[in-house]
Design a protein around this motif. Structure first.
Motif, PDB file in Angstrom:
ATOM      1  N   ARG A  50       0.763  -1.365  -0.028  1.00 10.58           N
ATOM      2  CA  ARG A  50       0.006   0.013   0.041  1.00 10.58           C
ATOM      3  C   ARG A  50       0.815   1.460  -0.007  1.00 10.58           C
ATOM      4  O   ARG A  50       2.084   1.153   0.404  1.00 10.58           O
ATOM      5  CB  ARG A  50      -0.774  -0.046   1.138  1.00 10.58           C
ATOM      6  N   LEU A  51       0.450   2.537  -0.426  1.00  6.74           N
ATOM      7  CA  LEU A  51       1.116   3.735  -0.605  1.00  6.74           C
ATOM      8  C   LEU A  51       1.554   4.352   0.843  1.00  6.74           C
ATOM      9  O   LEU A  51       0.494   4.298   1.730  1.00  6.74           O
ATOM     10  CB  LEU A  51       0.444   4.636  -1.329  1.00  6.74           C
ATOM     11  N   LEU A  52       2.482   4.696   1.017  1.00  7.17           N
ATOM     12  CA  LEU A  52       2.701   5.715   2.223  1.00  7.17           C
ATOM     13  C   LEU A  52       2.005   6.771   2.212  1.00  7.17           C
ATOM     14  O   LEU A  52       1.859   7.463   1.434  1.00  7.17           O
ATOM     15  CB  LEU A  52       4.227   6.084   2.583  1.00  7.17           C
ATOM     16  N   HIS A  53       1.049   6.830   3.492  1.00  3.64           N
ATOM     17  CA  HIS A  53       0.421   8.149   3.686  1.00  3.64           C
ATOM     18  C   HIS A  53      -0.255   8.509   4.840  1.00  3.64           C
ATOM     19  O   HIS A  53      -0.525   7.636   5.621  1.00  3.64           O
ATOM     20  CB  HIS A  53      -1.073   8.043   2.649  1.00  3.64           C
ATOM     21  N   ASN A  54       0.009   9.560   5.545  1.00  3.81           N
ATOM     22  CA  ASN A  54      -0.519  10.035   6.831  1.00  3.81           C
ATOM     23  C   ASN A  54      -1.044  11.205   6.667  1.00  3.81           C
ATOM     24  O   ASN A  54      -0.145  12.344   6.526  1.00  3.81           O
ATOM     25  CB  ASN A  54       0.510   9.817   8.077  1.00  3.81           C
ATOM     26  N   ASP A  55      -2.142  11.595   7.063  1.00  2.00           N
ATOM     27  CA  ASP A  55      -2.527  13.056   7.180  1.00  2.00           C
ATOM     28  C   ASP A  55      -3.190  13.424   8.520  1.00  2.00           C
ATOM     29  O   ASP A  55      -4.008  14.250   8.753  1.00  2.00           O
ATOM     30  CB  ASP A  55      -3.627  13.566   6.085  1.00  2.00           C
ATOM     31  N   ASN A  56      -2.590  12.563   9.747  1.00  2.00           N
ATOM     32  CA  ASN A  56      -3.110  12.764  10.922  1.00  2.00           C
ATOM     33  C   ASN A  56      -2.211  13.203  11.690  1.00  2.00           C
ATOM     34  O   ASN A  56      -1.303  11.981  11.882  1.00  2.00           O
ATOM     35  CB  ASN A  56      -4.130  11.543  11.391  1.00  2.00           C
ATOM     36  N   SER A  57      -1.911  14.242  12.179  1.00  2.00           N
ATOM     37  CA  SER A  57      -0.623  14.432  12.760  1.00  2.00           C
ATOM     38  C   SER A  57      -0.658  13.827  14.511  1.00  2.00           C
ATOM     39  O   SER A  57       0.450  13.795  15.018  1.00  2.00           O
ATOM     40  CB  SER A  57      -0.806  16.349  13.087  1.00  2.00           C
ATOM     41  N   GLN A  58      -1.865  13.325  14.985  1.00  2.00           N
ATOM     42  CA  GLN A  58      -1.830  12.537  16.040  1.00  2.00           C
ATOM     43  C   GLN A  58      -1.021  11.075  15.891  1.00  2.00           C
ATOM     44  O   GLN A  58      -0.683  10.523  16.848  1.00  2.00           O
ATOM     45  CB  GLN A  58      -3.097  12.239  16.368  1.00  2.00           C
ATOM     46  N   LYS A  59      -0.694  10.925  14.588  1.00  2.00           N
ATOM     47  CA  LYS A  59      -0.193   9.587  14.253  1.00  2.00           C
ATOM     48  C   LYS A  59       1.388   9.704  14.018  1.00  2.00           C
ATOM     49  O   LYS A  59       2.011   8.819  13.345  1.00  2.00           O
ATOM     50  CB  LYS A  59      -0.737   8.739  13.235  1.00  2.00           C
ATOM     51  N   GLY A  60       1.944  10.854  14.101  1.00  2.00           N
ATOM     52  CA  GLY A  60       3.217  11.085  13.744  1.00  2.00           C
ATOM     53  C   GLY A  60       3.358  12.422  12.678  1.00  2.00           C
ATOM     54  O   GLY A  60       2.573  13.038  12.290  1.00  2.00           O
ATOM     55  N   SER A  61       4.646  12.243  12.193  1.00  2.00           N
ATOM     56  CA  SER A  61       4.828  12.990  10.885  1.00  2.00           C
ATOM     57  C   SER A  61       3.888  12.990   9.788  1.00  2.00           C
ATOM     58  O   SER A  61       3.490  11.967   9.572  1.00  2.00           O
ATOM     59  CB  SER A  61       6.251  13.001  10.486  1.00  2.00           C
ATOM     60  N   LEU A  62       3.656  13.994   9.152  1.00  2.00           N
ATOM     61  CA  LEU A  62       2.684  14.004   7.860  1.00  2.00           C
ATOM     62  C   LEU A  62       3.534  13.519   6.575  1.00  2.00           C
ATOM     63  O   LEU A  62       4.616  13.995   6.390  1.00  2.00           O
ATOM     64  CB  LEU A  62       1.964  15.158   7.625  1.00  2.00           C
ATOM     65  N   TYR A  63       3.035  12.790   5.676  1.00  2.00           N
ATOM     66  CA  TYR A  63       3.621  12.464   4.428  1.00  2.00           C
ATOM     67  C   TYR A  63       2.629  11.894   3.363  1.00  2.00           C
ATOM     68  O   TYR A  63       1.634  11.350   3.908  1.00  2.00           O
ATOM     69  CB  TYR A  63       4.944  11.535   4.817  1.00  2.00           C
ATOM     70  N   PRO A  64       2.931  12.125   2.093  1.00  2.00           N
ATOM     71  CA  PRO A  64       4.195  12.783   1.583  1.00  2.00           C
ATOM     72  C   PRO A  64       3.877  14.206   1.726  1.00  2.00           C
ATOM     73  O   PRO A  64       2.615  14.718   1.919  1.00  2.00           O
ATOM     74  CB  PRO A  64       4.108  12.355   0.170  1.00  2.00           C
ATOM     75  N   VAL A  65       4.975  15.110   1.551  1.00  2.00           N
ATOM     76  CA  VAL A  65       5.132  16.452   1.697  1.00  2.00           C
ATOM     77  C   VAL A  65       5.685  17.092   0.601  1.00  2.00           C
ATOM     78  O   VAL A  65       6.544  16.768   0.423  1.00  2.00           O
ATOM     79  CB  VAL A  65       5.816  16.935   2.966  1.00  2.00           C
ATOM     80  N   LEU A  66       4.898  18.103  -0.152  1.00  2.00           N
ATOM     81  CA  LEU A  66       5.737  19.181  -1.103  1.00  2.00           C
ATOM     82  C   LEU A  66       6.080  20.114  -0.664  1.00  2.00           C
ATOM     83  O   LEU A  66       5.227  20.937  -0.150  1.00  2.00           O
ATOM     84  CB  LEU A  66       4.749  18.998  -2.454  1.00  2.00           C
ATOM     85  N   MET A  67       7.366  20.583  -1.073  1.00  2.00           N
ATOM     86  CA  MET A  67       7.961  21.732  -0.333  1.00  2.00           C
ATOM     87  C   MET A  67       8.568  22.379  -1.202  1.00  2.00           C
ATOM     88  O   MET A  67       9.335  22.004  -2.083  1.00  2.00           O
ATOM     89  CB  MET A  67       8.769  21.400   0.875  1.00  2.00           C
ATOM     90  N   GLY A  68       8.441  24.044  -1.096  1.00  2.00           N
ATOM     91  CA  GLY A  68       9.686  24.657  -1.898  1.00  2.00           C
ATOM     92  C   GLY A  68      10.836  25.290  -1.018  1.00  2.00           C
ATOM     93  O   GLY A  68      10.767  24.921   0.278  1.00  2.00           O
TER      94      GLY A  68
END
Length: 244
Positions: free
Chosen positions: A83-101
């Motif tokens: 399955r793909l890596l994905h977390n959008d719940n900050s209660q479960k740790g760092s968020l990912y994936p993240v797109l940054m400038g």
């Protein structure tokens, strides 16, 4: 298809899908991309249950400036199921994936010493707007060059937020090295202090395939009380190309 072939295919697929700031393994290297040139770095962390991808695309602006785009935390779990890596719940740790400038500026103090300041800022890639959170990573480093500027020691501080690194400290230190052994081979490693998701050491080396291509590999060792496991780190650097 064996495990090695699957890993190589995934590396190529993820590389084409992603775009960061120039690093040793996990900390900024201190290099500034030359004016009107492009630098691309792709890193793949291999753990017992997942593959984690980090990619960095940087463009040189001249006068000690470069800018870029990072895609961090893209990858897949392969155990116990794919399955793909994905977390959008900050209660479960760092968020990912993240797109940054990204943006970075270098000040040359003398022929042996430079100081760099940089920032990376962006949002996690959630399908729900309310789940998107601001992520940032700010740093200042000093770079000492020796052995006729063929080797370096890098050290400095960072400030980030828990959206980007999960629970633990958001301010800390980092140090790294790149030591020339021969024309082709370098020792390379770095360490990030703290107990957050980024607080690890990586010890390894680099091989110069040619003037524009480098391959790096190392073993990741997490700090105590850090959620990251041990793992293998692979890195591909492509540098010095014109954008057009």
């Amino acid at each position: 298809m064996n495990y090695l072939n699957k890993t190589l295919i995934l590396f190529l697929v993820i590389s084409k899908a992603s775009f960061g700031q120039q690093n040793l393994f996990n900390i900024p290297s201190g290099d500034i991309t030359i004016d009107k040139k492009v630098f691309y770095q792709h890193q793949l962390n291999i753990y017992s249950d997942k593959l984690e991808s980090k990619a960095h695309f940087v463009y040189g602006l001249g006068k000690g400036w470069d800018v870029g785009v990072n895609l961090v935390g893209k990858g897949i779990y392969f155990n116990p199921e794919w399955r793909l890596l994905h977390n959008d719940n900050s209660q479960k740790g760092s968020l990912y994936p993240v797109l940054m400038g990204t943006i970075q500026k270098q000040f040359a103090i003398n022929e042996y010493f430079d100081i760099n300041f940089g920032t990376q800022i962006g949002y996690n890639l959630s399908s729900k707007i309310q789940k998107k959170e601001l992520n940032y990573y700010n740093y200042g480093i000093g770079i000492y060059h020796f052995m006729q500027n063929k080797s370096r020691i890098v050290g400095g501080i960072y400030h980030t937020n828990q959206m980007f690194v999960g629970q633990g400290n958001t301010f800390g230190a980092m140090v790294g090295y790149e030591i020339k052994l021969s024309k082709k081979w370098y020792l390379m490693g770095d360490w990030v202090s703290g107990s957050n998701d980024a607080a690890v050491a990586v010890i390894g080396g680099m091989y110069n395939v040619g003037k524009k291509v480098q391959i790096c590999a190392g073993w990741q060792i997490p700090n105590l009380n850090t959620p990251k496991p041990m793992g293998l780190v692979l890195e591909l650097n492509i540098m010095g190309w014109n954008l057009y």
